[in-house]
Each structure stands twice: as structure tokens, then as C-alpha cells.
Scaffold this motif. Sequence first.
Motif, PDB file in Angstrom:
ATOM      1  N   SER A  24      -1.948  -4.903 -10.920  1.00  0.00           N
ATOM      2  CA  SER A  24      -1.969  -3.548 -10.372  1.00  0.00           C
ATOM      3  C   SER A  24      -1.710  -3.531  -8.874  1.00  0.00           C
ATOM      4  O   SER A  24      -1.954  -4.517  -8.173  1.00  0.00           O
ATOM      5  CB  SER A  24      -3.317  -2.885 -10.651  1.00  0.00           C
ATOM      6  OG  SER A  24      -4.333  -3.450  -9.838  1.00  0.00           O
ATOM      7  N   GLN A  25      -1.250  -2.384  -8.396  1.00  0.00           N
ATOM      8  CA  GLN A  25      -1.041  -2.208  -6.966  1.00  0.00           C
ATOM      9  C   GLN A  25      -2.363  -2.340  -6.218  1.00  0.00           C
ATOM     10  O   GLN A  25      -2.411  -2.932  -5.134  1.00  0.00           O
ATOM     11  CB  GLN A  25      -0.421  -0.843  -6.676  1.00  0.00           C
ATOM     12  CG  GLN A  25      -0.189  -0.586  -5.188  1.00  0.00           C
ATOM     13  CD  GLN A  25       0.429   0.764  -4.905  1.00  0.00           C
ATOM     14  OE1 GLN A  25       0.544   1.610  -5.794  1.00  0.00           O
ATOM     15  NE2 GLN A  25       0.832   0.989  -3.666  1.00  0.00           N
ATOM     16  N   GLN A  26      -3.451  -1.822  -6.808  1.00  0.00           N
ATOM     17  CA  GLN A  26      -4.754  -1.878  -6.161  1.00  0.00           C
ATOM     18  C   GLN A  26      -5.219  -3.317  -5.962  1.00  0.00           C
ATOM     19  O   GLN A  26      -5.724  -3.685  -4.899  1.00  0.00           O
ATOM     20  CB  GLN A  26      -5.792  -1.109  -6.994  1.00  0.00           C
ATOM     21  CG  GLN A  26      -7.171  -1.042  -6.345  1.00  0.00           C
ATOM     22  CD  GLN A  26      -7.147  -0.357  -4.994  1.00  0.00           C
ATOM     23  OE1 GLN A  26      -6.523   0.694  -4.838  1.00  0.00           O
ATOM     24  NE2 GLN A  26      -7.794  -0.955  -3.998  1.00  0.00           N
ATOM     25  N   GLU A  27      -5.038  -4.152  -6.984  1.00  0.00           N
ATOM     26  CA  GLU A  27      -5.426  -5.565  -6.881  1.00  0.00           C
ATOM     27  C   GLU A  27      -4.660  -6.263  -5.764  1.00  0.00           C
ATOM     28  O   GLU A  27      -5.232  -6.984  -4.938  1.00  0.00           O
ATOM     29  CB  GLU A  27      -5.142  -6.288  -8.197  1.00  0.00           C
ATOM     30  CG  GLU A  27      -6.108  -6.023  -9.326  1.00  0.00           C
ATOM     31  CD  GLU A  27      -5.704  -6.797 -10.568  1.00  0.00           C
ATOM     32  OE1 GLU A  27      -6.494  -7.629 -11.028  1.00  0.00           O
ATOM     33  OE2 GLU A  27      -4.592  -6.563 -11.083  1.00  0.00           O
ATOM     34  N   SER A  42      -2.929  -4.913  -3.140  1.00  0.00           N
ATOM     35  CA  SER A  42      -3.168  -4.384  -1.793  1.00  0.00           C
ATOM     36  C   SER A  42      -4.556  -4.753  -1.289  1.00  0.00           C
ATOM     37  O   SER A  42      -4.728  -5.095  -0.103  1.00  0.00           O
ATOM     38  CB  SER A  42      -2.975  -2.860  -1.777  1.00  0.00           C
ATOM     39  OG  SER A  42      -3.844  -2.225  -2.695  1.00  0.00           O
ATOM     40  N   SER A  43      -5.568  -4.726  -2.157  1.00  0.00           N
ATOM     41  CA  SER A  43      -6.928  -5.087  -1.743  1.00  0.00           C
ATOM     42  C   SER A  43      -6.999  -6.542  -1.316  1.00  0.00           C
ATOM     43  O   SER A  43      -7.617  -6.875  -0.288  1.00  0.00           O
ATOM     44  CB  SER A  43      -7.918  -4.833  -2.878  1.00  0.00           C
ATOM     45  OG  SER A  43      -7.995  -3.468  -3.170  1.00  0.00           O
ATOM     46  N   HIS A  66       4.793  -2.666  -8.192  1.00  0.00           N
ATOM     47  CA  HIS A  66       4.406  -3.270  -6.913  1.00  0.00           C
ATOM     48  C   HIS A  66       4.106  -4.752  -7.052  1.00  0.00           C
ATOM     49  O   HIS A  66       4.544  -5.564  -6.230  1.00  0.00           O
ATOM     50  CB  HIS A  66       3.192  -2.545  -6.330  1.00  0.00           C
ATOM     51  CG  HIS A  66       3.509  -1.266  -5.645  1.00  0.00           C
ATOM     52  ND1 HIS A  66       3.652  -0.081  -6.322  1.00  0.00           N
ATOM     53  CD2 HIS A  66       3.732  -0.985  -4.339  1.00  0.00           C
ATOM     54  CE1 HIS A  66       3.946   0.874  -5.456  1.00  0.00           C
ATOM     55  NE2 HIS A  66       4.000   0.364  -4.253  1.00  0.00           N
ATOM     56  N   SER A  67       3.343  -5.116  -8.090  1.00  0.00           N
ATOM     57  CA  SER A  67       2.975  -6.524  -8.232  1.00  0.00           C
ATOM     58  C   SER A  67       4.210  -7.394  -8.442  1.00  0.00           C
ATOM     59  O   SER A  67       4.326  -8.479  -7.865  1.00  0.00           O
ATOM     60  CB  SER A  67       1.991  -6.711  -9.386  1.00  0.00           C
ATOM     61  OG  SER A  67       2.561  -6.327 -10.627  1.00  0.00           O
ATOM     62  N   THR A  87       0.813  -1.214   0.000  1.00  0.00           N
ATOM     63  CA  THR A  87       0.000   0.000   0.000  1.00  0.00           C
ATOM     64  C   THR A  87       0.854   1.275   0.000  1.00  0.00           C
ATOM     65  O   THR A  87       0.306   2.378   0.006  1.00  0.00           O
ATOM     66  CB  THR A  87      -0.926   0.018   1.232  1.00  0.00           C
ATOM     67  OG1 THR A  87      -0.134  -0.109   2.431  1.00  0.00           O
ATOM     68  CG2 THR A  87      -1.922  -1.128   1.179  1.00  0.00           C
ATOM     69  N   SER A 126       3.148   4.336  -1.212  1.00  0.00           N
ATOM     70  CA  SER A 126       3.203   5.184  -2.399  1.00  0.00           C
ATOM     71  C   SER A 126       4.660   5.385  -2.793  1.00  0.00           C
ATOM     72  O   SER A 126       5.471   5.885  -2.006  1.00  0.00           O
ATOM     73  CB  SER A 126       2.551   6.540  -2.103  1.00  0.00           C
ATOM     74  OG  SER A 126       2.703   7.413  -3.191  1.00  0.00           O
ATOM     75  N   THR A 147      -5.165  -7.077   2.053  1.00  0.00           N
ATOM     76  CA  THR A 147      -5.915  -6.497   3.176  1.00  0.00           C
ATOM     77  C   THR A 147      -7.112  -7.364   3.555  1.00  0.00           C
ATOM     78  O   THR A 147      -7.419  -7.535   4.742  1.00  0.00           O
ATOM     79  CB  THR A 147      -6.405  -5.083   2.791  1.00  0.00           C
ATOM     80  OG1 THR A 147      -5.263  -4.266   2.454  1.00  0.00           O
ATOM     81  CG2 THR A 147      -7.134  -4.432   3.967  1.00  0.00           C
ATOM     82  N   LYS A 148      -7.778  -7.926   2.572  1.00  0.00           N
ATOM     83  CA  LYS A 148      -8.949  -8.754   2.846  1.00  0.00           C
ATOM     84  C   LYS A 148      -8.599 -10.118   3.439  1.00  0.00           C
ATOM     85  O   LYS A 148      -9.444 -10.761   4.055  1.00  0.00           O
ATOM     86  CB  LYS A 148      -9.737  -8.976   1.545  1.00  0.00           C
ATOM     87  CG  LYS A 148     -10.446  -7.742   1.030  1.00  0.00           C
ATOM     88  CD  LYS A 148     -11.131  -8.028  -0.291  1.00  0.00           C
ATOM     89  CE  LYS A 148     -11.801  -6.786  -0.857  1.00  0.00           C
ATOM     90  NZ  LYS A 148     -12.402  -7.025  -2.208  1.00  0.00           N
TER      91      LYS A 148
END
Length: 314
Positions: free
Chosen positions: A302-305, A307-308, A272-273, A261, A263, A311-312
Motif C-alpha cells: 500500500s501507499q500508506q505502508e 510512505s510511512s 505507488h508501491s 506521499t 496523491s 518518512t520514519k
Amino acid sequence: MKINRIILAPMEGVLDYQVRQILTEINPFDYCVTEFVRVTHHKLSNRTFYRLCPELYHNGKTQSGTPVRVQILGQSPEWMAENAIKVIELGSYGIDINFGCPAKTVVGNHGGAYLLQYPKQIFDIVSQVRQAIGKSHQLSVKIRLGWDNKSYCHDIASAIEHAGANEIVIHGRTKEDGYKAEKIDWQTIGQIKQQLNIPVIANGEIFTIEDAKNCINQSQTNDIMLGRGILTIPNLANMIQAKQPALNWQQVMAILIRYATASIDDVKPLYHSARIKQWLAYLKQHYAEASELLQSIRTFKSQQEISSFLTKHT
């Protein structure tokens, strides 16, 4: 086992400043070294060095206070010296020179371990960098035991000392050995140490407390550098130095989430991946959960994929 210093290695493509920050918070490193800056035939911009080593904005230290040394890689004595001056002016904790990287793209451009075939050129580079930065700044040099054999290792180490380096880091394998576990040779590091008057830092194949003991006994040095081992068990330096237990998986997951997560400026979309997956590839050597997690995120880009998902699934 007497440990004097433990240093965090410069692992290209893995140990960026965020990872350095995380690892120096939970380990007693004496200093750490950046991924290499490739020097060609010009003076690099301030932005190049700041991007690789944002710690330069903070007096050359991580937020936890660990000094950071910028590593440079190249084959031109003159341009290595010019860029070393700039690095010192920007506030680096000395200079580290890379003559050990075995990557095809590096040796193919006559850098890193390629120069282990040419002790005279190594001498010229180290000598000119020393003259450029003066005697008051630390200069370390990282090498392997040779290119395809160890016949030059004593000549190379002697050349580095006589050229004015303060210390030498020796990875106990040749370039051709790659990272094969059975090829590690800490004893030859010990033989080299006997001929030198500068500190020798032993590196390579240290994944456990027992490995550290064997390395120290065979290399006859009390200074070690941790690379792949610290990525396999993130508090390995503290385990070696303070007999702490290995982090549990929940603690490791917290570290991964923090990194996923974070930046990080000026990076490519897959940054990130790729790095999270690479870190998991090391972690799975010690943590069975890492293997399952790596399989679950292998298609994420992606970083969003990333990190999400992390976290879950804490």
C-alpha cells in the motif's frame, strides 16, 4: 562537449506526471514526453489524455514550465491521425510517435518496435499525422535501430523525414538488443544523422557525464534524451549541462518521500508501491542505500505502508 538540448524520455510504467514534475524542477530539460497512449481503432476520450498528461490543464507544461509532448502508439494511420488532432486541441506541445517500445505486450499487438519491420507503414502513419495536425505543430518520432537487425534503419529514418517529422529520436539498439549495455551503437545514429536534414536526438545507455560525451562524439549530435540514467541519478541532466555533483542520498530520499506521499488520481491499489520499488531498482545502480531500502520495503503493497516507512527512516 557541446550540448544543445536534453530531453526527458517517455518511460512506460515509470515516468508519470509526478515524476516529470520532480525531475523538471531539478534539471534543465528542454521538453519531456509522456508515457505512451495506446491508440486502437477509435478516438480516445479527453479524460484518457488528461489522466496521462494532467499538464494539459496547464497549457501543456509542468508546474516548473517545461513543455510536455504527448506520445501516441498504434498501427492505424487514420486513427493515429484522429487522436493526434485531439491531443493538439487539448494543448500538447506537439506530438510524439512511438515506434521504439520493445515490450512484449506492445509488439504482440503490432505496435511500437514491431513496425520497424515495415518502413512503408511508418511512413503512412507519420505522413497522416503530419497532415492532420498541420505544419505549425511539432512532430517527433522515436525509433530503435531496427527489429532484429539494422538493415532498415536508414530507410526508416528517411521515411520519417519525408513524411514530415520535425525531428527523430533514435535509441541506439534494435528491439532484439533490448537494453543490453554492450549492444549500444551510437555510431550508427551518427551515420543516420549524416543523411537527414532534420534534428536527430540520441538516446540509450547514458548514465554518466562520460557516457554523454561518448554519445555526442559518436552520434555527432548535440541533442540527447535521458531515460534510465535520470532515474539512476535524478539530477543527471544538471550534472551533464552544469557540472553539478550528483545528489546525495538524503536529497534522493526527500524526492522518494515526496513521490510516495503524492496523491495520484485513478490509479490501481499497487501503483505507488510498484513504482517506488521500480525507481529504487534504478537508484541502487548508483546509491548503495537504495538496495537496502528496496529489500526493506519489498513486501509492502500500500501507499500508506511505503510512505510511512520512508518518512520514519529519513
